[in-house]
Design an enzyme around this catalytic site. Structure first.
Site, mmCIF file in Angstrom:
data_model
loop_
_atom_site.group_PDB
_atom_site.id
_atom_site.type_symbol
_atom_site.label_atom_id
_atom_site.label_comp_id
_atom_site.label_asym_id
_atom_site.label_seq_id
_atom_site.Cartn_x
_atom_site.Cartn_y
_atom_site.Cartn_z
ATOM 1 N N CYS A 76 1.003 -1.360 0.093
ATOM 2 C CA CYS A 76 0.074 -0.154 -0.074
ATOM 3 C C CYS A 76 0.806 1.234 0.061
ATOM 4 O O CYS A 76 0.220 2.270 0.347
ATOM 5 C CB CYS A 76 -0.905 0.038 1.136
ATOM 6 N N CYS A 141 2.421 -6.621 -5.920
ATOM 7 C CA CYS A 141 3.142 -5.835 -4.862
ATOM 8 C C CYS A 141 3.925 -4.644 -5.742
ATOM 9 O O CYS A 141 4.593 -3.858 -5.333
ATOM 10 C CB CYS A 141 4.350 -6.722 -4.353
ATOM 11 N N PHE A 827 0.012 -20.022 -5.693
ATOM 12 C CA PHE A 827 0.905 -20.843 -5.284
ATOM 13 C C PHE A 827 0.206 -22.062 -4.754
ATOM 14 O O PHE A 827 0.603 -22.854 -3.811
ATOM 15 C CB PHE A 827 2.029 -20.554 -4.030
ATOM 16 N N GLU A 1291 6.721 -25.273 -10.181
ATOM 17 C CA GLU A 1291 7.015 -25.950 -8.892
ATOM 18 C C GLU A 1291 8.349 -26.495 -8.542
ATOM 19 O O GLU A 1291 8.890 -26.345 -7.463
ATOM 20 C CB GLU A 1291 6.175 -27.384 -8.730
#
Length: 1358
Positions: A76, A141, A827, A1291
């Site tokens: 943020c 992000c 994920f 993975e």
């Protein structure tokens, strides 16, 4: 000396007491501030409203993201600019919008990611560079990263690498591994020829890293800087002149804002502040809001009155005096650090020792955004012993200036100032005005130490401030102060120890007696919050030893004292340096014969990276509210195993804004459904089986109202026995889910008989939280037509969500449409649990007839959705003297939690990977999933693979130790090497490329030379040790359940020539859409810019498999290829007939000839299956291979470690997009670093999850990344099974984090050997600082008493 201001900090008004009772302001003031250059005037500002919610919901600027609500992730981040009258300039600060009350913004200018550039107008260079350097994967992000860097550039247009590292220290990323973010941002450094990042003889971090490649078809460049937009500060938003005038205005009155529950009063000056505190003595005084804010956001704390003092100049003034510096209590920590650095430069080393110690702490305290907001006064007054400043400030005898209506007083900061946790000796009406910090005196030495879960951006476990004063020209102690934080509810002074050691010479005797006295004086009970009592006690002694050595060194330099300090001890005094990651990477270029317009095999930028960098990319909670939209909040169980006696929602339903309470009785379809013959309840109906199980849900008009009301639902329980949480307890109760699995090759008993040695042992691996940056949630919108329902959902498996919602509502799937635009990370965590959350939101929408939004906050997300399974592997292995393993019998236990979820499939994958790359002729594995009373564990990247692989690697590691051989030699001798080999489940494969990866990794990591260097390093360093580890990898790709190995797509061509691709995969940062567009571009022979993917939608592509198992691109890519080939087959006659036609002309011609321009594509993947009775079957489509080598250094005294260097060689076949594949390798590896070293979940003895946010649970941040992270994609590798010979890569790299774990184990073993201990010892994963320190047994750990009478622990090992 220099001065921030000439103003006195203690005005004459305090010489006489001020007696004045003010009348409370009644009318709401006008709040004026700017957002992105636009004036905002709020007449009814709510003191409880934070800037994040205001931006997202009221202004509609959704680029600023919610990640945690506590300032712990940086998602943020925005820039706040203010005029600073003390310096007569405008200052720019990066801040956490989730902690910034809007009422504190009067006169400030806010800039968000939308305000600096957009794809529609003009990009800002920061946005462009992070995108083009491949620094944005899921993108959640990215806006926060952009704003941290943008703010830095506003303050310093040509930053150093250290400035960049500091600026990004408060931003977390779960996808990239940080390296590409740094690569993009370091292009702003004005140092093209010289590396600013570390050791000599390293390649400069400004270079792209292809100088080592001799082959002409190998490249080390993933992006070009040639056409980057230049940074032009003149184009930035100016500080609004109106705000400048407002700030310089005299006689600004008091501001008052009255909300529903809170009144906010901003004092006009210091006199006014004192009067306010007298009138409202219990009201908190707020400046930075970094302590109060998280309590308000996360714990719902409410204060009827809040007094704001952020605009009081006297609180921010810094005054240098002859023998001290007086710092205003409202001075933020960033200003404090910069001021102290300036003082260090002017005062010189001897007079600035105290300031050097403070700067050392300030550099790693929190992140940059928090330091920009938090104040020194707030740090002290919070009275939290985990906050690091109090211990050093107390040790150096700082003076606190206190003001109140009664006048002024001064008190010394010491342990008596803190009367309890969160409590001080100040009266409620008193205010901390300033702190006097003295200069150092000639024979005074000061040190401060801290140890945290992470070196930066983490609360300390234990911190200390120590100061000793000697008699002039002697080593005799005249005065000693030792303070510890983190060893009790308040700051603790080792008063008795200090008294006893005063008057003694500083020598070996004082060390021996001092450690003994400290051991006796400092006590930590097992039940103390935070646990780790033995470790914390060891840190108390280790820190004193470090202080002893530090002072001894200083005395020796002054030629005082004769005590010897061995040279090999000195490295213990050098703290680990945090560096930014740089790296070399290489990949094979496409053939020169390939058309330049064919994008396959090229490092194309993620298709929506620019939109992610500008905040334009839309995630589910960015979708604007629908008219009449409601919000749902879950009511969860507080008991682990209990009968539900009653549910009383009347109190909640009476609260403002609450619309309804829903539970099992409100489900129109099935509340209970079967999942592989195991029941799964949507709402717990009669019995709860874990803490965090959903019992009901509150539906309200706002998310705050729903959250508040959910806490008021009263549930009466009757506890049921048994209740247990750990694997060991489940074994004891024989509590297992069916089926129990077994795989066997050869004859294990015969293998044991012919073996030279038998070894038995066990290996435990803890769980892991997904910590995707975007929390789980959904918007359910009833259409009102035939019961239709639209779901905008954060799901990796939209078809399963559709199915579960249909069962819950008794509604056909054809009336339920799930839309997934993109995910902010997943994920594996957004496969199963999101389906239940969607069903609950859909039930609320069904009952109310209105749209319902569900957004889990971070704490609830961690509590409800759970994560990676803890595993325990018990093994018996037979081996020869040369390390060859003849037989291994391993039993795997996983903690499955309270319901089956995907636990049995995860256990199967662990068993199928138990051989890794090793040909063990006699191998048996058994797998049992434990049923416990914890929230159900679920899928996580790797899906059991990392656990299965790690336990066999642990076996090889222990065999190597027993044989006295290097571990890499034992791995090599046991490796599959024949051209054709069979796995232990009898699947044929060729290990050729795995062996190539292994060989290349040994070479590229310079393994043999580094091993020699490490041996030399360890011989010359007693308290620091290094270790290195290399492992191979064989990882199965695809689903072992064959029906999932399918893919579908729909490709539409429009008359203007544009192409819309739909497929069943989910974009979650891995770049599946980008690769799909590359594939379509190749087949259709049109530019990627002409192809668009809108969303994943069950209405376009039905019955899609989950995006998981590293199989997304394989399935979707083939389906897109199939659809495009169908279309090209239809267009082929026209192409031959009109060879000169453009693409658009061809399309129009096809339309006119009534040729269908729409095609489905389908890929029927391989039929994989395992016959568990026969222990055979082709479980996987193919195998991805690799090898990884990591080197680490540990501090034996604290358990801290530094990841020094990692080399990865990965076989990805023929990469469709090398930039995306390198990003997946790095991101997976860094997630593995977290899994194996710092990410630890804590449960209370009652089964309550204690780690419910980034303040308690630490994922890797920038400081955890190896400074050298080198990734090489294996050249000349093919894969005939998959799309364009590529391989799945999502993975496998997670497992490579285990190289850090085993390197740490090697380093510990080196320390133990030096101390005459066995180098065979138990170390469970994750290898936290606590485990490292306690495994490095020494004279200090031996002094720590073991808890003989086992009291109730703070946390349990599940």
């Amino acid at each position: 000396m220099f001065s921030k201001t000439g103003a006195s900090l203690l005005p004459e008004l305090f010489e006489h007491s001020v007696n004045f009772i003010m009348s409370s302001p009644s009318a709401n003031s006008e709040l004026i501030f700017y957002i992105n250059g636009k004036k905002i005037v709020e007449n009814n500002a709510d003191p409880e409203e934070m800037l994040l919610a205001y931006l997202r919901r009221k202004v509609g600027l959704t680029g600023t993201k919610y990640g945690c609500g506590g300032g712990g992730c940086g998602a943020c981040t925005v820039m706040v600019s203010r005029y600073e009258p003390l310096e007569d300039t405008v200052l720019h600060w990066s801040v956490n919008a989730c902690l910034q009350p809007i009422c504190s913004l009067h006169g400030a200018a806010v800039v968000t990611v939308e305000g600096i550039g957009s794809t529609k107008t003009k990009l800002h260079p920061v946005q462009e560079r992070i995108a083009k350097a491949h620094g944005s994967q899921c993108g959640f992000c990215t806006p926060g990263m952009v704003m941290s860097m943008y703010t830095l550039l506003r303050n310093n247009p040509q930053p150093t690498m250290e400035y960049i590292r500091e600026a990004l220290g408060g931003n977390l990323c779960r996808c990239t591994g940080y390296r590409p973010i740094i690569d993009g941002f370091k292009t702003f450094c004005d140092v093209p020829t010289c590396c600013q990042n570390g050791e000599k003889n390293r390649q400069c971090c400004m270079e792209n890293g292809n100088s080592h490649n001799q082959e002409s078809d190998i490249s080390g460049e993933l992006f070009s800087t040639d056409n980057f937009l230049p940074l032009d500060p003149t184009q930035d938003l100016i500080f609004p002149p109106e705000l400048l005038l407002l700030a310089k205005k005299k006689d600004v009155g008091q501001l008052c804002f009255q909300g529903e529950k809170v009144k906010w009063i901003a004092s006009k000056d210091l006199k006014d502040l004192i009067k306010l505190k007298a009138e409202y003595p219990n009201a908190p005084l707020l400046v930075g809001n970094t302590t109060l804010g998280p309590k308000m956001n996360l714990k719902g704390m409410v204060h009827p009155v809040v007094i704001y003092g952020g605009n009081i100049q006297e609180l921010r003034t810094i005054k240098w005096r002859n023998n001290s510096v007086t710092v205003g209590a409202g001075c933020n920590l960033s200003v404090l650090k910069d001021t102290l650095l300036q003082g260090i430069e002017e005062l010189g080393p001897e007079r600035s020792r105290i300031y050097q110690a403070l700067v050392q702490i300030l550099k790693c305290l929190a992140g940059k955004q928090i330091r920009n907001m938090a104040t020194i006064g707030g740090n002290i007054m919070s009275a939290n012993p985990k906050y690091d400043l109090s211990s050093i400030l107390a040790a150096v005898e700082c003076t606190l200036h206190i003001v109140s209506n009664d006048g002024t007083r001064e008190i010394c900061l010491n342990e008596e100032f803190f009367t309890g946790f969160g409590k001080t000796a100040l009266r409620p009406d008193e205010i901390l005005l300033a702190i006097d910090i003295p200069h150092s005196k000639p024979w005074e030495f000061v040190s401060t130490f801290r140890q945290a879960l992470r070196r930066e951006f983490a609360f300390s476990i234990v911190n200390t401030g120590m100061r000793v004063v000697f008699r002039h020209d002697s080593n005799v102690v005249e005065h000693l102060d030792i303070f510890y934080g983190g060893v009790g509810p308040t700051l603790v002074k080792a008063r008795h120890t200090c008294t006893q050691l005063t008057g003694r010479p500083w020598d070996e005797k004082i060390l021996a007696e001092g450690t003994q006295l400290l051991e006796e004086e400092i006590s930590i009970p097992a039940s103390a919050p935070g646990g780790q009592e033995e470790y914390r006690k060891a840190l108390v002694l280790s820190f004193f030893f470090k202080f002893y050595m530090q002072v001894l060194l200083e005395l020796r330099e002054r030629e005082v004292g004769v005590s010897n300090l061995p040279l090999e001890y000195l490295s213990a005094l050098k703290p680990f340096k945090n560096e930014v990651p740089q790296g070399n990477f290489s990949y094979q270029l496409v053939s020169e014969a390939q058309s330049t317009s064919d994008p396959v095999g090229r490092p194309n930028v993620h298709q929506t990276a620019l939109q992610q960098a500008t905040g334009e990319a839309v995630y589910y909670d960015d979708i604007p509210s629908v008219t009449g939209e409601l919000f749902v909040s879950m009511v969860t169980s507080t008991r682990a195993h209990a009968k539900i006696i009653s549910i009383d929602a009347s109190g909640a339903l009476a609260m403002p804004g609450v619309v309804n309470f829903i539970s099992a009785k409100d489900v129109p379809g099935q509340n209970r459904r079967l999942w592989f013959n195991n029941p799964e309840e949507l709402f717990a109906e009669e019995e709860v089986i874990c803490v965090g199980q959903i019992i009901g849900a509150i539906v309200a008009q706002t998310r705050e109202q729903a959250k508040r009301a959910a806490e008021q639902v009263a549930i009466t329980y009757q506890d049921i026995q048994p209740v247990f949480f750990t694997i060991e307890e489940a074994i004891e109760h024989q509590s297992f889910f069916d089926p129990k699995r077994k795989l066997e090759r050869g004859n294990v008993e015969e293998g044991f008989e012919i073996a030279d040695h038998i070894l038995e042992g066990e290996m435990y691996m803890g769980g892991q939280e997904h910590f995707y940056m975007e929390t789980q949630g959904v918007i359910a919108i009833p259409k009102g037509d035939a019961g239709e329902l639209d779901l905008y959902v954060a799901s990796q498996h939209a078809a399963y969500t559709q199915e579960v919602v249909g069962i819950t509502l008794a509604l056909d799937s054809n009336k339920i449409t799930c839309h997934v635009k993109r995910l902010g990370g997943a994920f594996g965590g957004k496969v199963m649990k999101i389906a239940s959350l969607s069903a609950i939101a859909a039930t609320a929408a069904y009952k109310t007839g209105r749209a319902v939004r569900c957004v889990l906050d971070r704490g609830d997300d961690m509590l409800i959705t759970s994560g990676r399974h803890p595993f325990l592997g018990k093994y018996k292995v037979g081996y020869k003297n040369d390390g060859t393993i003849l037989a291994a019998d391993i039993t795997y236990y996983s903690n499955g939690g309270c319901t089956l979820d995907e636990s049995s499939f995860i256990m199967e994958k662990a068993l199928l990977h138990m051989d890794n790359g090793y040909k063990i002729p006699n191998l048996r594995g058994r797998g049992l999933v434990c049923k416990t009373y914890l929230p159900s564990y679920t899928a996580f990247r790797g899906f059991g693979g990392p656990q299965g692989l790690t336990i066999i690697e642990s076996v090889l590691h222990e065999v190597a130790i027993k044989c006295g051989l290097p571990a890499h030699q034992v791995r090599d001798i046991n490796m599959y090497k024949d051209e054709k080999c069979y796995t232990h489940h009898k699947q044929l494969f060729s290990p050729h490329d795995m062996v190539r990866c292994w060989t290349e990794c040994l070479k590229k990591s310079d393994y043999d030379q580094r091993l020699l260097y490490i041996q030399q390093f360890n011989a010359h360093n007693h308290w620091k040790k290094r270790g290195i580890s290399i492992v191979p990898l064989k990882f199965g790709i695809g689903f072992s359940k064959g029906f999932y190995n399918q893919g579908a797509a729909l490709v539409n061509i429009y008359k203007d020539g544009s192409v819309l691709v739909s497929h069943g995969g989910t974009e979650m940062g891995q770049g599946i859409n980008t690769k799909a567009i590359q594939i379509a571009s190749r087949i259709l022979k049109i530019p990627m810019s002409s192809i668009h993917i809108k969303e994943t939608c069950t209405g376009n592509v039905p019955n899609a498999a989950p995006s998981a198992a590293s199989f997304g691109t394989d399935a979707v890519g083939m389906a897109v290829k199939n659809a495009c080939e169908n279309l090209m087959t239809r267009l082929e006659p026209l192409i031959k007939k009109h060879p000169q036609h453009t693409w658009q002309q061809l399309v129009v011609e096809a339309y006119c000839q009534k040729i269908s321009l729409s095609s489905t594509g389908f890929f029927m993947g391989p039929h994989t299956s395992v016959d568990w009775e026969k222990s055979e079957g082709p479980a996987y489509y193919y195998f991805t291979f690799g090898a990884c080598c990591s080197e680490v250094e540990i501090d034996c005294l604290t358990g801290d470690h530094k990841n020094i260097r990692t080399n990865i060689v990965m076989d990805v076949g023929r990469s469709i997009n090398p930039a995306l594949d390198v990003g997946q390798v790095e991101g997976g590896f860094v997630q593995g670093i977290g899994l194996y070293t710092i990410e630890k979940l804590h449960f209370s003895p009652e089964g309550v999850l204690l780690t419910r946010g980034p303040s308690q649970y630490k994922i890797p941040s920038l400081c955890d990344i190896p400074p050298q992270l080198n990734v090489h994609l294996l050249a000349n590798a093919d894969n005939p099974h998959a799309i364009y010979s590529s391989k799945g890569i999502g993975e496998p790299p997670v497992f490579f984090g285990c190289t850090v774990f085993f390197a740490i184990k090697e380093a510990i073993a080196a320390a133990r050997r030096e101390r005459g201990l066995t180098d065979s010892f138990s170390l469970s994963s994750p290898a936290t600082a606590e485990k490292i320190r306690m495994a490095c047994e020494d004279c200090f750990t031996s002094m720590v008493p073991q808890d003989k009478v086992k009291s109730k622990p703070w946390a349990i090992k599940v």
